[in-house]
Design an enzyme around this catalytic site. Sequence first.
Site, PDB file in Angstrom:
ATOM      1  CG  HIS A 133     -18.529 142.576  46.152  1.00 26.49           C
ATOM      2  ND1 HIS A 133     -17.242 142.774  45.718  1.00 26.49           N
ATOM      3  CD2 HIS A 133     -19.315 143.206  45.238  1.00 26.49           C
ATOM      4  CE1 HIS A 133     -17.235 143.508  44.628  1.00 26.49           C
ATOM      5  NE2 HIS A 133     -18.479 143.782  44.306  1.00 26.49           N
ATOM      6  CG  ASP A 164     -15.071 140.825  35.991  1.00 25.83           C
ATOM      7  OD1 ASP A 164     -14.188 140.261  36.674  1.00 25.83           O
ATOM      8  OD2 ASP A 164     -15.958 141.543  36.491  1.00 25.83           O
ATOM      9  CG  HIS A 353     -16.610 144.911  37.206  1.00 29.56           C
ATOM     10  ND1 HIS A 353     -16.881 143.676  37.777  1.00 29.56           N
ATOM     11  CD2 HIS A 353     -17.129 145.829  38.049  1.00 29.56           C
ATOM     12  CE1 HIS A 353     -17.537 143.850  38.912  1.00 29.56           C
ATOM     13  NE2 HIS A 353     -17.693 145.141  39.113  1.00 29.56           N
ATOM     14  CD  GLU A 381     -15.342 142.492  48.502  1.00 29.76           C
ATOM     15  OE1 GLU A 381     -15.184 141.696  47.548  1.00 29.76           O
ATOM     16  OE2 GLU A 381     -15.758 143.648  48.360  1.00 29.76           O
TER      17      GLU A 381
END
Length: 447
Positions: A133, A164, A353, A381
Amino acid sequence: MRAPFRRSTLAALRGFESSSAAITILPSAADYRRTLLEKIASATQRICIVALYLQQDEAGQEILDALYAAKAARPNLDIVVLVDWFRAQRGLIGAGKQAGNSAWYQAQNLEHDQEVPIYGVPVQTRELFGVLHLKGSIIDDCVLYTGASINNVYLHKLNKYRLDRYQLLENKALADSFQRLVTQEILPSDAVHRLDLPSPPASRSIRGEIRQFRQRLKRASYDINEGVRENGEFRLIPLLGIGSKNPLSKVLCDLIAATQHQLTLCTPYFNMPLSVKREINRALKRGVKIDIIIGDKTANDFFIPPEEPFKVISALPYLYEISLRRFMQKHQTAVARHRLNIHLWKDGDNTYHLKGLWADERYTLLTGNNLNPRAFQLDLENAVLIDDPKSEWLTPRAEEIALLMRNTHRVGKFDELDTLSEYPMGVRTFLRRVSRVRVERLLYRIL
C-alpha cells in the site's frame, strides 16, 4: 500535559527542507492522469511507478504505452514498476475466474523490444492479511504522491472517477529517499519477482522468503541522512510503517494528540483503530474542532446497487456506516455543538478514496493510510508529513480542503444514517448472521 509531550516527538522527526512553492496540488483525477503522462514523456533519468495495481484497461494501457515509449526514446532511462504481488495475479473481486493483470504484463513484454520491468511485491503470505500500500511514484526529482492506483476510474479515463488527493513534490532529496527504499529494501528481496516475465514462482513456494521480507520491512525506514530535525523551516518528512505499533501509526496518533484547535481527517472506510478513537476523544475534550470527511456508503468502491445480486463484498459499505452511526451516537453532544462535524461525500455514481490529516495550521499528512486497523497492522503503508511552522502554505492547503468538501453535506444527527432494518435484504441477512457468530469484530480488523 499530553499535547506538549506529543509535539516534542514530532519535533524529533527528521525531514528534508523545502519550499512551499515546491508542492503542486492537482485538482482532479483527470489532471493527475495528464500530468503523469507528461512527466513520463519528459523524464530524463528515472521513473519508478508504485501502485497497488496497474490494471488492464484503457487507462492502464495508456500508462504502460507511455512507459514503453519513454524507454524506446531514451534507452538509458531507468524504469521500474512496483505492484502488489497477489493483486496482480487475480481477477477483479466478484468477476469470476480471470488470469489477472500479470498475464497482460507478460504479453506486453513480448510485444516490445524494450523492457519495462514490473515487479510483484508480497508483504504477507496471503493478500487478505497485507498488501503493498505504498504511495509515491518517482520521476526524475519529483515525487507524485496520491492514493490512486492505475485504472480507468482512478484516472478518470472514461465516464466515472474515484476522488483522491494528488500532489507533486519537487524535492530531489525526497525523491532519492523514496528511490533508495525501492532499490535497497524491496527489489533485492528473494520474495520480490518480475511479473512481466513468464512463469513467476507460485506464492506457496516463496512463503518463507515472504515472511523474512516482512520482518526486514518492519526494520526498514526512509533514508533521512540528508534531513534535519525541526528548525523552524518548511520540511517534508517521509514515513514508513508495517505491523502493529509501527512509526507511521504512532505519528498519526501523535498528530491528533498535538492538535490544539482544528483537526481535519479523511478516510474512505470508517473503521478507526482504538488508538485513533482514543486520541479523537481526548481532542474533543480539550476543545479541538474536528471535521471528518467520509464517502457516503453509495460512494464506496465496494458498493453494489440493491437491484443487483448480493455479494458478500457489497456488505462492507454498510458495515462502515454502522461503525459511523455508533461513533456519532456516542459523540452526539459534540456533533450538536458543531465541535465534531461529519461530512458525507457523494457525486452521482462516482466513488471516494480520500485519505489524510490536517492538524491546526501547521501539519498536513499525505498518505494512503485508511486510518483503519488493517492499515495500522497489516499493510505496508507510507506518508509524507508536511511541516509548515511559518504558515507559508495556508492558502493552497485551505483550497484543497474546500475542494474536497465541495460535494459533501454535514450529518447533523446520528439517526440521519440508515439502520440495519433499512438495508437491502441480502445485506441484512448477512450482517445478522455474522453478528450472531461474532465474526463482525474480525471483519473490522482485516477489512
